[in-house]
Design a protein around this motif. Sequence first.
Motif, PDB file in Angstrom:
ATOM      1  N   PHE A 198      -8.883   9.014-108.773  1.00 60.92           N
ATOM      2  CA  PHE A 198      -8.628   9.866-107.613  1.00 60.92           C
ATOM      3  C   PHE A 198      -9.898  10.308-106.896  1.00 60.92           C
ATOM      4  O   PHE A 198      -9.816  11.000-105.891  1.00 60.92           O
ATOM      5  CB  PHE A 198      -7.846  11.106-108.046  1.00 60.92           C
ATOM      6  CG  PHE A 198      -6.594  10.769-108.787  1.00 60.92           C
ATOM      7  CD1 PHE A 198      -5.532  10.165-108.142  1.00 60.92           C
ATOM      8  CD2 PHE A 198      -6.493  11.032-110.140  1.00 60.92           C
ATOM      9  CE1 PHE A 198      -4.389   9.838-108.828  1.00 60.92           C
ATOM     10  CE2 PHE A 198      -5.352  10.707-110.842  1.00 60.92           C
ATOM     11  CZ  PHE A 198      -4.291  10.107-110.186  1.00 60.92           C
ATOM     12  N   ARG A 199     -11.069   9.945-107.370  1.00 66.73           N
ATOM     13  CA  ARG A 199     -12.307  10.489-106.811  1.00 66.73           C
ATOM     14  C   ARG A 199     -12.600  10.029-105.389  1.00 66.73           C
ATOM     15  O   ARG A 199     -13.238  10.732-104.633  1.00 66.73           O
ATOM     16  CB  ARG A 199     -13.482  10.184-107.718  1.00 66.73           C
ATOM     17  CG  ARG A 199     -13.870   8.727-107.725  1.00 66.73           C
ATOM     18  CD  ARG A 199     -15.085   8.494-108.560  1.00 66.73           C
ATOM     19  NE  ARG A 199     -15.311   7.058-108.597  1.00 66.73           N
ATOM     20  CZ  ARG A 199     -15.804   6.428-109.596  1.00 66.73           C
ATOM     21  NH1 ARG A 199     -16.177   7.091-110.652  1.00 66.73           N
ATOM     22  NH2 ARG A 199     -15.963   5.134-109.552  1.00 66.73           N
ATOM     23  N   SER A 200     -12.162   8.849-105.006  1.00 71.93           N
ATOM     24  CA  SER A 200     -12.476   8.383-103.651  1.00 71.93           C
ATOM     25  C   SER A 200     -11.271   7.748-102.970  1.00 71.93           C
ATOM     26  O   SER A 200     -11.426   6.962-102.056  1.00 71.93           O
ATOM     27  CB  SER A 200     -13.635   7.386-103.693  1.00 71.93           C
ATOM     28  OG  SER A 200     -13.262   6.257-104.465  1.00 71.93           O
ATOM     29  N   ARG A 201     -10.090   8.093-103.391  1.00 69.76           N
ATOM     30  CA  ARG A 201      -8.895   7.511-102.792  1.00 69.76           C
ATOM     31  C   ARG A 201      -8.605   8.199-101.462  1.00 69.76           C
ATOM     32  O   ARG A 201      -8.487   9.412-101.390  1.00 69.76           O
ATOM     33  CB  ARG A 201      -7.699   7.688-103.714  1.00 69.76           C
ATOM     34  CG  ARG A 201      -6.467   7.009-103.169  1.00 69.76           C
ATOM     35  CD  ARG A 201      -5.287   7.239-104.097  1.00 69.76           C
ATOM     36  NE  ARG A 201      -4.089   6.625-103.626  1.00 69.76           N
ATOM     37  CZ  ARG A 201      -3.386   6.997-102.572  1.00 69.76           C
ATOM     38  NH1 ARG A 201      -3.803   7.984-101.826  1.00 69.76           N
ATOM     39  NH2 ARG A 201      -2.273   6.390-102.229  1.00 69.76           N
ATOM     40  N   ILE A 202      -8.496   7.394-100.444  1.00 70.17           N
ATOM     41  CA  ILE A 202      -8.118   7.902 -99.126  1.00 70.17           C
ATOM     42  C   ILE A 202      -6.695   7.418 -98.876  1.00 70.17           C
ATOM     43  O   ILE A 202      -6.440   6.216 -98.909  1.00 70.17           O
ATOM     44  CB  ILE A 202      -9.072   7.384 -98.035  1.00 70.17           C
ATOM     45  CG1 ILE A 202     -10.485   7.893 -98.307  1.00 70.17           C
ATOM     46  CG2 ILE A 202      -8.596   7.811 -96.652  1.00 70.17           C
ATOM     47  CD1 ILE A 202     -11.543   7.303 -97.411  1.00 70.17           C
ATOM     48  N   PRO A 203      -5.745   8.320 -98.649  1.00 70.48           N
ATOM     49  CA  PRO A 203      -4.355   7.911 -98.443  1.00 70.48           C
ATOM     50  C   PRO A 203      -4.218   6.893 -97.311  1.00 70.48           C
ATOM     51  O   PRO A 203      -4.946   6.938 -96.310  1.00 70.48           O
ATOM     52  CB  PRO A 203      -3.648   9.220 -98.075  1.00 70.48           C
ATOM     53  CG  PRO A 203      -4.490  10.285 -98.682  1.00 70.48           C
ATOM     54  CD  PRO A 203      -5.903   9.771 -98.577  1.00 70.48           C
ATOM     55  N   SER A 204      -3.278   5.972 -97.447  1.00 68.44           N
ATOM     56  CA  SER A 204      -3.112   4.882 -96.482  1.00 68.44           C
ATOM     57  C   SER A 204      -2.728   5.378 -95.094  1.00 68.44           C
ATOM     58  O   SER A 204      -2.963   4.684 -94.111  1.00 68.44           O
ATOM     59  CB  SER A 204      -2.077   3.888 -96.987  1.00 68.44           C
ATOM     60  OG  SER A 204      -0.830   4.531 -97.171  1.00 68.44           O
ATOM     61  N   LEU A 231     -18.868   8.800 -98.142  1.00 70.19           N
ATOM     62  CA  LEU A 231     -18.819   7.343 -98.253  1.00 70.19           C
ATOM     63  C   LEU A 231     -20.205   6.715 -98.294  1.00 70.19           C
ATOM     64  O   LEU A 231     -20.322   5.492 -98.357  1.00 70.19           O
ATOM     65  CB  LEU A 231     -18.015   6.756 -97.086  1.00 70.19           C
ATOM     66  CG  LEU A 231     -16.576   7.257 -96.978  1.00 70.19           C
ATOM     67  CD1 LEU A 231     -15.883   6.599 -95.800  1.00 70.19           C
ATOM     68  CD2 LEU A 231     -15.813   7.018 -98.260  1.00 70.19           C
ATOM     69  N   CYS A 232     -21.242   7.551 -98.263  1.00 69.13           N
ATOM     70  CA  CYS A 232     -22.635   7.072 -98.303  1.00 69.13           C
ATOM     71  C   CYS A 232     -22.889   6.025 -97.219  1.00 69.13           C
ATOM     72  O   CYS A 232     -23.445   4.956 -97.466  1.00 69.13           O
ATOM     73  CB  CYS A 232     -22.978   6.508 -99.677  1.00 69.13           C
ATOM     74  SG  CYS A 232     -22.807   7.711-101.003  1.00 69.13           S
ATOM     75  N   LEU A 233     -22.465   6.353 -96.009  1.00 65.60           N
ATOM     76  CA  LEU A 233     -22.644   5.443 -94.871  1.00 65.60           C
ATOM     77  C   LEU A 233     -23.940   5.756 -94.138  1.00 65.60           C
ATOM     78  O   LEU A 233     -24.415   6.888 -94.158  1.00 65.60           O
ATOM     79  CB  LEU A 233     -21.509   5.623 -93.859  1.00 65.60           C
ATOM     80  CG  LEU A 233     -20.119   5.190 -94.244  1.00 65.60           C
ATOM     81  CD1 LEU A 233     -19.148   5.564 -93.137  1.00 65.60           C
ATOM     82  CD2 LEU A 233     -20.068   3.716 -94.515  1.00 65.60           C
ATOM     83  N   ILE A 270     -11.009   0.322 -93.682  1.00 65.37           N
ATOM     84  CA  ILE A 270     -11.066  -0.971 -94.350  1.00 65.37           C
ATOM     85  C   ILE A 270     -11.731  -2.020 -93.476  1.00 65.37           C
ATOM     86  O   ILE A 270     -12.668  -2.688 -93.896  1.00 65.37           O
ATOM     87  CB  ILE A 270      -9.646  -1.411 -94.774  1.00 65.37           C
ATOM     88  CG1 ILE A 270      -9.106  -0.437 -95.814  1.00 65.37           C
ATOM     89  CG2 ILE A 270      -9.663  -2.834 -95.326  1.00 65.37           C
ATOM     90  CD1 ILE A 270      -7.669  -0.629 -96.177  1.00 65.37           C
ATOM     91  N   LYS A 271     -11.258  -2.178 -92.242  1.00 62.22           N
ATOM     92  CA  LYS A 271     -11.784  -3.230 -91.369  1.00 62.22           C
ATOM     93  C   LYS A 271     -13.249  -3.028 -91.006  1.00 62.22           C
ATOM     94  O   LYS A 271     -14.060  -3.943 -91.096  1.00 62.22           O
ATOM     95  CB  LYS A 271     -10.973  -3.297 -90.068  1.00 62.22           C
ATOM     96  CG  LYS A 271      -9.566  -3.750 -90.229  1.00 62.22           C
ATOM     97  CD  LYS A 271      -8.890  -3.735 -88.857  1.00 62.22           C
ATOM     98  CE  LYS A 271      -7.407  -3.801 -88.952  1.00 62.22           C
ATOM     99  NZ  LYS A 271      -6.771  -3.592 -87.653  1.00 62.22           N
ATOM    100  N   LEU A 326     -14.147  -0.476 -96.838  1.00 61.59           N
ATOM    101  CA  LEU A 326     -13.567   0.195 -98.012  1.00 61.59           C
ATOM    102  C   LEU A 326     -12.291  -0.514 -98.430  1.00 61.59           C
ATOM    103  O   LEU A 326     -11.579  -1.076 -97.622  1.00 61.59           O
ATOM    104  CB  LEU A 326     -13.241   1.655 -97.687  1.00 61.59           C
ATOM    105  CG  LEU A 326     -14.439   2.498 -97.278  1.00 61.59           C
ATOM    106  CD1 LEU A 326     -13.980   3.901 -96.954  1.00 61.59           C
ATOM    107  CD2 LEU A 326     -15.463   2.528 -98.367  1.00 61.59           C
ATOM    108  N   GLU A 327     -12.018  -0.470 -99.705  1.00 63.37           N
ATOM    109  CA  GLU A 327     -10.781  -1.080-100.222  1.00 63.37           C
ATOM    110  C   GLU A 327     -10.005  -0.093-101.011  1.00 63.37           C
ATOM    111  O   GLU A 327     -10.455   0.791-101.579  1.00 63.37           O
ATOM    112  CB  GLU A 327     -11.119  -2.279-101.076  1.00 63.37           C
ATOM    113  CG  GLU A 327     -11.767  -3.374-100.268  1.00 63.37           C
ATOM    114  CD  GLU A 327     -12.061  -4.599-101.096  1.00 63.37           C
ATOM    115  OE1 GLU A 327     -11.536  -4.721-102.206  1.00 63.37           O
ATOM    116  OE2 GLU A 327     -12.809  -5.417-100.627  1.00 63.37           O
TER     117      GLU A 327
END
Length: 100
Positions: free
Chosen positions: A37-43, A80-82, A94-95, A99-100
């Motif tokens: 759950f640490r980096s999950r971004i809801p769809s 996201l360390c961008l 994602i695109k 991110l996946e």
Amino acid sequence: MLPVATFGALMTVTHYAMATACTVLAGWVATRITRPFRSRIPSRFSQLRNLVPYAVTSEAMVWTRDQVACLVRKLVVDQLCLEEERYREDAHFIKDLGLE
């Protein structure tokens, strides 16, 4: 919180070394359980601009759109360390950000 509660509970009924060992084990287990759950971004958040409404933290404050957008930018770049240059409000996680 789980390791602290474990340590506090065990210190009343067992030896310090046993309480410490169980606390370390509880911390490790808690880390393993919550890792997915640490980096999950809801769809439903397919674009960065979808996060803007969630950046407001208090109804007592009045935020401008620019202030909210700035905060969302900071959060996304930090989390996201961008690189700053890759961030765009209309970017897809994602695109465009890979991110996946």
